[in-house]
Design a protein around this motif. Sequence first.
Motif, mmCIF file in Angstrom:
data_model
loop_
_atom_site.group_PDB
_atom_site.id
_atom_site.type_symbol
_atom_site.label_atom_id
_atom_site.label_comp_id
_atom_site.label_asym_id
_atom_site.label_seq_id
_atom_site.Cartn_x
_atom_site.Cartn_y
_atom_site.Cartn_z
ATOM 1 N N LEU A 772 0.851 -1.189 0.000
ATOM 2 C CA LEU A 772 0.000 0.000 0.000
ATOM 3 C C LEU A 772 0.888 1.241 0.000
ATOM 4 O O LEU A 772 1.738 1.404 0.870
ATOM 5 N N ASP A 773 0.691 2.090 -0.990
ATOM 6 C CA ASP A 773 1.518 3.300 -1.084
ATOM 7 C C ASP A 773 0.765 4.558 -0.687
ATOM 8 O O ASP A 773 1.369 5.613 -0.523
ATOM 9 N N GLY A 774 -0.533 4.495 -0.579
ATOM 10 C CA GLY A 774 -1.246 5.696 -0.164
ATOM 11 C C GLY A 774 -2.742 5.589 -0.408
ATOM 12 O O GLY A 774 -3.183 4.936 -1.339
ATOM 13 N N VAL A 775 -3.482 6.236 0.485
ATOM 14 C CA VAL A 775 -4.941 6.317 0.344
ATOM 15 C C VAL A 775 -5.282 7.794 0.422
ATOM 16 O O VAL A 775 -4.884 8.468 1.369
ATOM 17 N N SER A 776 -5.971 8.320 -0.576
ATOM 18 C CA SER A 776 -6.313 9.742 -0.482
ATOM 19 C C SER A 776 -7.736 9.959 -0.977
ATOM 20 O O SER A 776 -8.209 9.275 -1.886
ATOM 21 N N LEU A 782 -11.827 8.606 -4.314
ATOM 22 C CA LEU A 782 -10.936 7.935 -3.363
ATOM 23 C C LEU A 782 -9.841 7.243 -4.189
ATOM 24 O O LEU A 782 -10.143 6.416 -5.050
ATOM 25 N N THR A 783 -8.598 7.588 -3.948
ATOM 26 C CA THR A 783 -7.502 7.002 -4.714
ATOM 27 C C THR A 783 -6.665 6.126 -3.801
ATOM 28 O O THR A 783 -6.244 6.553 -2.725
ATOM 29 N N VAL A 784 -6.451 4.910 -4.239
ATOM 30 C CA VAL A 784 -5.624 3.971 -3.470
ATOM 31 C C VAL A 784 -4.465 3.569 -4.380
ATOM 32 O O VAL A 784 -4.675 3.028 -5.470
ATOM 33 N N ARG A 785 -3.247 3.875 -3.919
ATOM 34 C CA ARG A 785 -2.078 3.578 -4.738
ATOM 35 C C ARG A 785 -1.353 2.373 -4.164
ATOM 36 O O ARG A 785 -1.140 2.288 -2.947
ATOM 37 N N THR A 786 -0.990 1.434 -5.042
ATOM 38 C CA THR A 786 -0.339 0.209 -4.575
ATOM 39 C C THR A 786 0.733 -0.217 -5.577
ATOM 40 O O THR A 786 0.799 0.301 -6.690
ATOM 41 N N ARG A 787 1.553 -1.144 -5.131
ATOM 42 C CA ARG A 787 2.470 -1.800 -6.063
ATOM 43 C C ARG A 787 2.341 -3.302 -5.813
ATOM 44 O O ARG A 787 2.474 -3.770 -4.683
ATOM 45 N N VAL A 788 2.065 -4.041 -6.882
ATOM 46 C CA VAL A 788 1.775 -5.468 -6.781
ATOM 47 C C VAL A 788 2.947 -6.217 -7.399
ATOM 48 O O VAL A 788 3.271 -6.006 -8.568
ATOM 49 N N ALA A 789 3.607 -7.074 -6.610
ATOM 50 C CA ALA A 789 4.818 -7.714 -7.130
ATOM 51 C C ALA A 789 5.182 -8.941 -6.316
ATOM 52 O O ALA A 789 4.893 -9.009 -5.119
ATOM 53 N N PRO A 790 5.833 -9.912 -6.935
ATOM 54 C CA PRO A 790 6.342 -11.067 -6.190
ATOM 55 C C PRO A 790 7.725 -10.773 -5.616
ATOM 56 O O PRO A 790 8.385 -9.819 -6.033
ATOM 57 N N LEU A 797 3.846 -4.301 -10.706
ATOM 58 C CA LEU A 797 2.745 -3.601 -11.357
ATOM 59 C C LEU A 797 2.281 -2.490 -10.435
ATOM 60 O O LEU A 797 1.738 -2.752 -9.356
ATOM 61 N N ARG A 798 2.577 -1.261 -10.839
ATOM 62 C CA ARG A 798 2.081 -0.138 -10.043
ATOM 63 C C ARG A 798 0.588 -0.025 -10.355
ATOM 64 O O ARG A 798 0.188 0.003 -11.529
ATOM 65 N N THR A 799 -0.216 -0.035 -9.333
ATOM 66 C CA THR A 799 -1.661 -0.148 -9.548
ATOM 67 C C THR A 799 -2.380 0.927 -8.768
ATOM 68 O O THR A 799 -2.213 1.049 -7.543
ATOM 69 N N GLU A 800 -3.141 1.710 -9.479
ATOM 70 C CA GLU A 800 -3.893 2.782 -8.822
ATOM 71 C C GLU A 800 -5.388 2.517 -8.991
ATOM 72 O O GLU A 800 -5.870 2.310 -10.114
ATOM 73 N N TYR A 801 -6.086 2.476 -7.864
ATOM 74 C CA TYR A 801 -7.542 2.281 -7.872
ATOM 75 C C TYR A 801 -8.176 3.645 -7.630
ATOM 76 O O TYR A 801 -7.825 4.308 -6.650
ATOM 77 N N ARG A 802 -9.085 4.048 -8.489
ATOM 78 C CA ARG A 802 -9.812 5.314 -8.256
ATOM 79 C C ARG A 802 -11.301 5.008 -8.135
ATOM 80 O O ARG A 802 -11.921 4.515 -9.081
ATOM 81 N N TRP A 803 -11.829 5.239 -6.938
ATOM 82 C CA TRP A 803 -13.241 4.945 -6.652
ATOM 83 C C TRP A 803 -14.056 6.223 -6.696
ATOM 84 O O TRP A 803 -13.593 7.266 -6.230
ATOM 85 N N SER A 804 -15.271 6.121 -7.222
ATOM 86 C CA SER A 804 -16.187 7.265 -7.171
ATOM 87 C C SER A 804 -17.607 6.715 -7.202
ATOM 88 O O SER A 804 -17.801 5.528 -7.504
ATOM 89 N N ALA A 805 -18.579 7.542 -6.914
ATOM 90 C CA ALA A 805 -19.945 7.025 -6.842
ATOM 91 C C ALA A 805 -20.950 8.031 -7.361
ATOM 92 O O ALA A 805 -20.729 9.247 -7.300
ATOM 93 N N THR A 806 -22.020 7.504 -7.928
ATOM 94 C CA THR A 806 -23.185 8.320 -8.265
ATOM 95 C C THR A 806 -24.389 7.555 -7.772
ATOM 96 O O THR A 806 -24.527 6.378 -8.094
ATOM 97 N N LEU A 810 -21.354 2.388 -7.616
ATOM 98 C CA LEU A 810 -19.971 2.628 -7.186
ATOM 99 C C LEU A 810 -19.054 2.329 -8.363
ATOM 100 O O LEU A 810 -19.096 1.229 -8.927
ATOM 101 N N TRP A 811 -18.207 3.288 -8.702
ATOM 102 C CA TRP A 811 -17.323 3.134 -9.863
ATOM 103 C C TRP A 811 -15.885 2.875 -9.422
ATOM 104 O O TRP A 811 -15.448 3.414 -8.423
ATOM 105 N N LEU A 812 -15.222 2.056 -10.225
ATOM 106 C CA LEU A 812 -13.806 1.810 -9.976
ATOM 107 C C LEU A 812 -13.044 1.914 -11.295
ATOM 108 O O LEU A 812 -13.420 1.283 -12.290
ATOM 109 N N ASN A 813 -12.015 2.710 -11.245
ATOM 110 C CA ASN A 813 -11.109 2.807 -12.389
ATOM 111 C C ASN A 813 -9.749 2.276 -11.931
ATOM 112 O O ASN A 813 -9.268 2.642 -10.868
ATOM 113 N N VAL A 814 -9.188 1.365 -12.705
ATOM 114 C CA VAL A 814 -7.911 0.766 -12.322
ATOM 115 C C VAL A 814 -6.872 1.111 -13.388
ATOM 116 O O VAL A 814 -7.109 0.882 -14.579
#
Length: 984
Positions: A772-776, A782-790, A797-806, A810-814
Amino acid sequence: MDTRSEDARLPYFEDHSPGSGTLPARAWYAASDAARLSLDGTWQFRLADTAEGTGTGFVADDADLAGWSEVAVPGHWVLQGHGAPAYTNVQYPFPVDPPRVPTENPTGDHRRVFDLPPDWPADGETVLRFEGVESCARVWLNGRELGTFMGSRLPHEFAVGHLLRPAGNVLAVRVHQWSAGSYLEDQDMWWLPGIFREVGLHHRPEHAPVDFFVHAGYDHTTGRGTLRVDSAPQGRVTVPELGLDLETGEEASVPVEPWTAETPRLYDGVLATAGERIPLRIGFRTVGVRDGVFRANGRRVLFRGVNRHEFHPESGRAVDVETMRQDILLMKRHNINAVRTSHYPPHPAFLDLCDELGLWVIDECDLETHGFSFFPEWRGNPVTDERFTPALVDRARRMVERDKNHPSVVIWSLGNESGGGPGLGAMARWIRDRDPSRPLHYENDSTYPDSDFYSRMYASHAEVELIGRREEEPLADPDLDAHRRSLPFLLCEYAHAMGNGPGGLSEYQRLFETYERLQGGFVWEWIDHGLPKRTPDGRTYFAYGGDFGEEVHDGNFVCDGLLFPDRTPSPGLLEYKKVIEPVRITGDAGRGTVTVRNGHDFADLSHLAFEWVFETDGERLGGGRLDVPPLAPGESADIALPPAPATGGGAEGESVWTVRAVLAGDTAWAAAGHVVAWGQIAASGHRRREAPSPAAAVAGRRADGTITLGPAEFDAATGALTRLGGLVPVSAPRLDVWRAPTDNDLGASWHEEARYGMRWRELGLHRVRHRLDGVSLEGGTLTVRTRVAPAATDAGLRTEYRWSATGDELWLNVAVTAEGDWPCPLPRLGLRLGLPAAFGRAAWFGGGPGEAYPDTRAAAALGRWELPVDALQTPYVRPQENGARADVRWAELRTADGSGLRMTAGSAPFWFTARRWTSEQLDAASHTTDLVPGDAVWVNLDHGQQGIGSQSCGPGPLPQYLLAAGAAEFSLSFREVAPESSAG
Ligand code: GAL
C-alpha cells in the motif's frame, strides 16, 4: 536365475512372428444366414505373475479350477479387479530389448465351457474368431492347442470344426500382457490386457465365400456407379433398388446416388453363393489423389476430423455398439466429418456405423514403436528389423482384409509414430497391391516414401500456411523434396485438446479454407481416457497415469480429449463445432443483409432451414424464418434481413441479429431443429460507460476510520472496500494476475519457449504481495495507490484504484503500469473479489453460455445467460483455470432471495469468472474431488486473459493472444441489487 541357454529358442510370446495356426484374414460383416454362436459372457479366470508359471493343466476337461475367479469377456482383467491399468505415452513400461519381455508378465488364463446349439450345422467348417485380444494369446479347444497370435486390435481365426463336440466344449485361452507384439503397440494409452472384443464361433457352410471384396466406384462425370464383387467361391450379387443381378466378378455400371460422408447413401444388396447369403450395404464412391489434391467423387474434401481412440471409462477399449453410435452421433452433431482411428483399427462395427451415418475414415493399422525414438537414430526400431517384417505385413493384411468393404474407409494408414524403415515399405507395398483404390497415409517419415499425403502433427499456423502456399522449407534431396511438394497436406493431429483448450482453432480453419492443398486436420483427440476411482468418503473422480501405483507413467497426458471421460462435451468440442461449421453466416446490419455461404463439399443447403432472432440487451424482440436458396457447395448469397423490430424506445440498448441454420427435418443423427451453424450481426455496437466526472460524483466523507462514498464504505487506512449498501464482501476487490495454469499453460517439455505456466510460477505470480503506497480522498474520488509484485524481482505492477460514486452505483477505475523486466506475459489482468457463499446464482449479458478465452471464443454468443455458480465450472480431469465468460457487459451474482451485486463494464467488456474456491486452491488440486466449496464465491473480473494455445503438445498461443505486461487501464461499476419481488 535364467537357466535358458543363450541360443535357446524363445517362447512364442517373444517370437518376432505374428503367431501360428490362424486362418487367412477375411472381410468382416455383421451377420449372414450362416450360424454364429457368441462365446461372450462370464469366463473363468486366473491371473498369474509370469507367462508360464502355472502350467497348462487348465486346458483339460477335468482341470481343477480351485482358486479361479471370473471375468467378463469382452473385457480387460485389470479393470475387473485383477492387477491394475498402467499409462505411458511414448516410453515402454518395461526394459527395451526386443523381442524379449519381462519375466513379470501378467498372464490371464481364461476358460469357457460351452455347448453347441442342437441345430448347429454339421456341414462345412466352423471357425473360432477373436475380434481383439491384448497382447498375445495361446488357444486350446478341448485340450488341443490351436495356435498363438499377436496383433491386439485385429481379428484372428482358427478352424475348429473337427474339434467341436455337441456339448461340454472347453475353450482355454492364455493371454499374456507382454509379448514381442507389445513392441509394435506403443500407442499413447492405457496398457489394458485381456480379451477385449467378442469371441465367437462362425459356421462356414460349404460353398460359403472364403472372402469377398466389394468394388463400388462412382464416376462423377457420368453420375454412374460401377459395381463388381469378387468372391471365392463365385456367387451372385443382387441390388434390387438398382435392378442389379450379377455374377461375382462381373462388372455393371448404373446411375446411382454416390456415397459421401455428407450424403451417406447406401444400397442394400446381397451376395449369395451356394453356401451363404451375406447382406451388403454398398456405397458408391471413388477416392484418390489427383493434381496434388485428395478428392472424393471428383471433388476436394476438407477433413474436419478427430482422432478417436476406443475408450469407455468403465470398460476401457471394450466398447459396446451403443457407445460407438453415441460417439458418431456426437461427432455428427458437432460438425465433425472425419475420423482417424488412432492408432489401430477400431471395432469393425464402428466402421459399419460410419458407413451408415457418414464419416470419412482414415483406418490406421495397429502399429506404433514410438519408444525407440529415445535411442540414437531409433536404434532397434522394429520397422528396421526384418525379423519383424512378417508381423508388420500381417497387421496390414488383417486390417485391409477385415475393413476393405467399407465405403467410409477412404485412406489406409500404416500406423503411428514408428519412425521410418523397410518394414513400413513392405506394408505399403502389400496394401497398394491388394487395394489400389485407396491412398495411403503415414506421417512419421519426413520424406514420405510410403504416403500419398504430406502429413504432420502439431505444425504451427505459420508453417501450415507456408505448406499451403507450397513454400515450405525444402528437403535436402531435390527428388524427395519434389515428391513431398506434390502431395496434399493433412494435419493428422493438431489442436491438442488437453485440459482447457485447444486454442487457435479458428486460425487453422481459416488456413484450411484458404489453401487448396491443406485438406484439414484431425484434432487430438476425441475423449479423455480417465478411469473412475473413489475417494475414501465415496466421491467419484477420474483417475489418470500414476493413480494406479505405476512406477513409470505419463500423468494426465492421457486426458486430452474433446469429451470428458463420461462423454460430456467439453468447451473445446463446442468451440470446434463452431469453427468447422459447414455454413458460414456473416452480415452487415447497415445494409440489412446476411451472407450465407455453403461450405459443404457435396451437399446443397436444402436440408437446412434458416431462422432469425433480433435481441436488444439480450431481450428477444422478434424472430422468424429466413428464405435461403438451396445453395450448391461453395456458393454464397446475400439475403435481406427483415426490418429490425422496434426496440421499444430503448435506443440505448445493444441490439444483435442472430441467424441460425438448423436441420429442416429429422436426420439419422439429429432431430429437426438441431443447430448446425449460426452467426451474429451487431445492429448497434457496445456502448462504453464512463465513470462519473468529478463534478457528477458524490462527495466522499471520512469518519471513524472509514471513508464513505455514496453507497460504499472503505477502510480509511487500507482503502479496501468494506461494504456496499447491505453487502459486506468477504474480500475486497483488488488486482489479480494469477490463474491456475492450464495443461497448455504448463506446456510440453519440448516447447521450452512457450511454457508460460512454468515461468509464471518461477516468477512468483502465485504469491504476489500488494504494497500500500497511499490512500487519499479528494472530493468525490478515493484514490488507493499500490504496487503489486512477487518477491526477489524488480518486476512489479504499479496499480492505482480510483473509486467514485453516483447514486447507488460505485465506480472503480484501475490503472496499471508495469515496472522492471517482465520475462513473460501475464496469466490474467483484472480484479478478484470474494462474496459470501450465498451468492450462488450468476446472470450475465455477454458471451455464453459456455467458457471462452481469447483464442477459444468462437462459440461464445452474445446473449443474456443464467447459471448457478456451480455450473460455471468446467470439470477438467486435472483441475485448472476454467469457466471464464467472454465479452461481459454486466454480470450479477445473487442469493436465493434474489438480492445481490451487479458488476457493469465501463470502458470495455470484461471476462467474468466465479467459483467456490480460489485460484490457489484450484492450482493445488490434482483431481476434481480435491476441490471443496469454501465460504466464499470468488469472482474474477478480467480486463485481459492470456490465450490458451495448444502447447501441451503443439504450438503456443498466437502472438496476438499473449497478454503482455504493460500499461493498462479499465473501469467498471458495482451496484447492489434488491431482492427479486416474487412474481405473484
Ligand atoms: C502424438 C501421438 C499421439 C499422442 C499425442 C499427444 O505425438 O501420435 O498418440 O501421444 O501426440 O497427446
